[in-house]
Motif scaffolding. Structure first.
Motif, PDB file in Angstrom:
ATOM      1  N   TRP A 148      12.166  37.668  12.982  1.00 11.56           N
ATOM      2  CA  TRP A 148      11.005  37.208  13.745  1.00 11.56           C
ATOM      3  C   TRP A 148       9.719  37.526  12.987  1.00 11.56           C
ATOM      4  O   TRP A 148       8.743  36.793  13.072  1.00 11.56           O
ATOM      5  N   PHE A 149       9.733  38.621  12.221  1.00 10.25           N
ATOM      6  CA  PHE A 149       8.524  39.047  11.515  1.00 10.25           C
ATOM      7  C   PHE A 149       8.163  38.086  10.387  1.00 10.25           C
ATOM      8  O   PHE A 149       6.986  37.931  10.035  1.00 10.25           O
ATOM      9  N   HIS A 150       9.175  37.426   9.793  1.00 10.81           N
ATOM     10  CA  HIS A 150       8.929  36.525   8.666  1.00 10.81           C
ATOM     11  C   HIS A 150       9.047  35.056   9.057  1.00 10.81           C
ATOM     12  O   HIS A 150       9.068  34.193   8.176  1.00 10.81           O
ATOM     13  N   TYR A 151       9.121  34.785  10.349  1.00  9.94           N
ATOM     14  CA  TYR A 151       9.300  33.403  10.794  1.00  9.94           C
ATOM     15  C   TYR A 151       8.178  32.501  10.272  1.00  9.94           C
ATOM     16  O   TYR A 151       8.427  31.450   9.685  1.00  9.94           O
ATOM     17  N   TRP A 152       6.933  32.922  10.502  1.00  7.17           N
ATOM     18  CA  TRP A 152       5.832  32.058  10.106  1.00  7.17           C
ATOM     19  C   TRP A 152       5.752  31.933   8.590  1.00  7.17           C
ATOM     20  O   TRP A 152       5.411  30.879   8.058  1.00  7.17           O
ATOM     21  N   ASP A 153       6.045  33.017   7.863  1.00  4.77           N
ATOM     22  CA  ASP A 153       6.063  32.937   6.405  1.00  4.77           C
ATOM     23  C   ASP A 153       7.040  31.850   5.950  1.00  4.77           C
ATOM     24  O   ASP A 153       6.761  31.092   5.016  1.00  4.77           O
ATOM     25  N   PHE A 154       8.192  31.795   6.611  1.00  5.30           N
ATOM     26  CA  PHE A 154       9.212  30.813   6.232  1.00  5.30           C
ATOM     27  C   PHE A 154       8.714  29.403   6.524  1.00  5.30           C
ATOM     28  O   PHE A 154       8.827  28.504   5.679  1.00  5.30           O
ATOM     29  N   VAL A 155       8.171  29.212   7.712  1.00  7.91           N
ATOM     30  CA  VAL A 155       7.672  27.887   8.084  1.00  7.91           C
ATOM     31  C   VAL A 155       6.553  27.449   7.147  1.00  7.91           C
ATOM     32  O   VAL A 155       6.467  26.285   6.744  1.00  7.91           O
ATOM     33  N   GLU A 156       5.694  28.406   6.782  1.00  5.56           N
ATOM     34  CA  GLU A 156       4.557  28.097   5.918  1.00  5.56           C
ATOM     35  C   GLU A 156       5.022  27.706   4.515  1.00  5.56           C
ATOM     36  O   GLU A 156       4.482  26.789   3.900  1.00  5.56           O
ATOM     37  N   ARG A 157       6.045  28.386   4.009  1.00  2.00           N
ATOM     38  CA  ARG A 157       6.521  28.120   2.648  1.00  2.00           C
ATOM     39  C   ARG A 157       7.450  26.917   2.580  1.00  2.00           C
ATOM     40  O   ARG A 157       7.568  26.277   1.540  1.00  2.00           O
ATOM     41  N   PHE A 158       8.135  26.641   3.691  1.00  2.53           N
ATOM     42  CA  PHE A 158       9.082  25.521   3.702  1.00  2.53           C
ATOM     43  C   PHE A 158       8.787  24.621   4.898  1.00  2.53           C
ATOM     44  O   PHE A 158       9.562  24.557   5.858  1.00  2.53           O
ATOM     45  N   PRO A 159       7.667  23.928   4.876  1.00  5.99           N
ATOM     46  CA  PRO A 159       7.252  23.133   6.038  1.00  5.99           C
ATOM     47  C   PRO A 159       8.201  21.991   6.378  1.00  5.99           C
ATOM     48  O   PRO A 159       8.190  21.494   7.502  1.00  5.99           O
ATOM     49  N   ALA A 160       9.029  21.593   5.432  1.00  8.37           N
ATOM     50  CA  ALA A 160       9.930  20.469   5.692  1.00  8.37           C
ATOM     51  C   ALA A 160      11.205  20.894   6.407  1.00  8.37           C
ATOM     52  O   ALA A 160      12.008  20.047   6.798  1.00  8.37           O
ATOM     53  N   VAL A 161      11.405  22.189   6.596  1.00 11.50           N
ATOM     54  CA  VAL A 161      12.647  22.644   7.221  1.00 11.50           C
ATOM     55  C   VAL A 161      12.704  22.151   8.667  1.00 11.50           C
ATOM     56  O   VAL A 161      11.685  22.086   9.364  1.00 11.50           O
ATOM     57  N   ASN A 162      13.888  21.782   9.105  1.00 10.82           N
ATOM     58  CA  ASN A 162      14.096  21.329  10.479  1.00 10.82           C
ATOM     59  C   ASN A 162      13.919  22.510  11.422  1.00 10.82           C
ATOM     60  O   ASN A 162      14.632  23.508  11.327  1.00 10.82           O
ATOM     61  N   ALA A 163      12.957  22.431  12.335  1.00 13.29           N
ATOM     62  CA  ALA A 163      12.670  23.538  13.245  1.00 13.29           C
ATOM     63  C   ALA A 163      13.892  23.906  14.084  1.00 13.29           C
ATOM     64  O   ALA A 163      14.087  25.084  14.439  1.00 13.29           O
TER      65      ALA A 163
END
Length: 359
Positions: A148-163
């Motif tokens: 949960w702590f790195h969720y936004w980091d992941f979304v920010e770095r890989f914006p194309a990932v399927n939510a």
């Protein structure tokens, strides 16, 4: 999206014909707990007694060179073999850690991961090791577990990932030959889950008892995190709350928060009012106060230290806001709830009845 499939399950009445082989890659600033928890489960399950011989399984730390890799705590581990020297393996385990303290996986490491993906090996990403697997392009069409702590980091770095493929509320996810784990203590649990695919339950349970863990947590067990948050169904609001948690040490200006979400401040305010009944600024203050309440009952840190960690100017500032919210000053709150399990969370339930954790 393909559904997750279990790894091959061996009969509990038969020993594996060959050792289960693990290759472990440590990324710069890796988390020592994640590495040691995983490898200790291998060590304690590999042999009988206290000999720690690699009988049932073997493991090797591999790297692009034999230069020591520094953990986030400063301890350095020297790889045993280079990628070119690595022996065949059944599992490739990539252990990550700090994201913002220098270089991550280099191109040689990414190429090694891609090469492993072309074999029958199962790839395991622990903590931010999942970021390296994603950069290597080996997680396509798989469910992905992140902290949960790195969720936004992941979304920010890989914006194309399927939510829908991103999981931030479970300890780990096993999806065919890709395993992703949130890290920390969960590395023990994911190691146990892997070993149970090959060894009898008593062997794995023995290792857990020696580590004083008791029963392993299953993959769908929730990730522990600071106090829960009110329901938020809109994905932008969920992400905004995660950003607030990650920046709990300072007050994010509304404009900066909205920019991170690719929204205008007015759009963000409208969404928050509709989903939570409060403005983003008011909700952010609740997040900081909730975290302060949790720290007061789950740690011995001083009020001044907690105030600084939660974005308040000083202990007096926290005291004023805390009294408004909970009716008592921080010291009294701590004394009243000393020794009470989950006291911080219980206080939030009293203050915000019907709250549900976001995720």
């Amino acid at each position: 999206m393909n559904t997750a499939e279990p790894l091959p399950l061996y009969s509990i009445d038969s020993a594996p014909k060959e050792r289960i082989r693990f290759a472990i890659v440590l990324l710069p600033n890796f988390t020592l707990t994640a590495f040691s928890g995983f490898v200790d489960m291998l060590r304690l399950s590999a042999d009988e007694g206290d000999y720690s011989k690699p009988v049932r399984c073997s493991w090797s730390v591999v790297g692009d060179t034999l230069a020591p890799v520094r953990a986030s705590c400063g301890i350095q581990i020297t790889p045993w073999q280079t990628f070119a020297e690595a022996e065949p393996f059944d599992y490739l385990v990539v252990v990550g850690g700090l994201l913002h303290s220098g270089p991550q996986a280099n191109e040689e490491t990414l190429q090694f991961i891609r090469g492993a993906a072309r074999t029958n090996a199962t790839l395991v990403g622990i903590c931010t090791g999942v970021f390296a697997l994603m950069r290597a392009g080996v997680l396509e069409d798989h469910r992905i577990c992140v902290s949960w702590f790195h969720y936004w980091d992941f979304v920010e770095r890989f914006p194309a990932v399927n939510a829908d493929a991103l999981v931030a509320d479970r300890l780990f996810v096993i999806d065919r030959r890709r395993i992703t784990c949130s890290g920390g203590r969960a590395s023990i649990d994911v190691a146990a889950a892997i070993l149970l695919r090959h060894f009898e339950h008593a062997t794995v349970q023995k290792a857990l008892r020696i580590l004083l863990v008791g029963e392993m947590q299953k993959g769908n067990a929730p990730q522990p995190h600071p106090p829960g948050l009110a329901p938020a169904t809109h994905p932008k609001v969920k992400r905004a709350i995660l950003v607030m948690e990650q920046h709990v040490g300072r007050t994010l200006p509304l404009e900066e928060l909205a920019c991170k979400l690719d929204l205008s401040p007015r759009q963000l305010e409208r969404l928050f009012k509709a989903e939570t009944g409060r403005s983003p600024q008011a909700f952010a203050k609740q997040v900081r106060l909730r975290t302060a309440a949790w720290l007061l009952t789950s740690s011995d840190r001083t009020v001044a230290d907690i105030a600084s960690s939660c974005g308040f100017s000083d202990a007096s500032h926290l005291g004023r806001e805390f009294r408004k919210q909970f009716g008592v000053p921080p010291v009294a709150f701590r004394e009243q709830r000393a020794g009470t399990p989950d006291a911080g969370a219980a206080a939030l339930d009293e203050t915000f009845p019907g709250r549900v954790d976001v995720y």
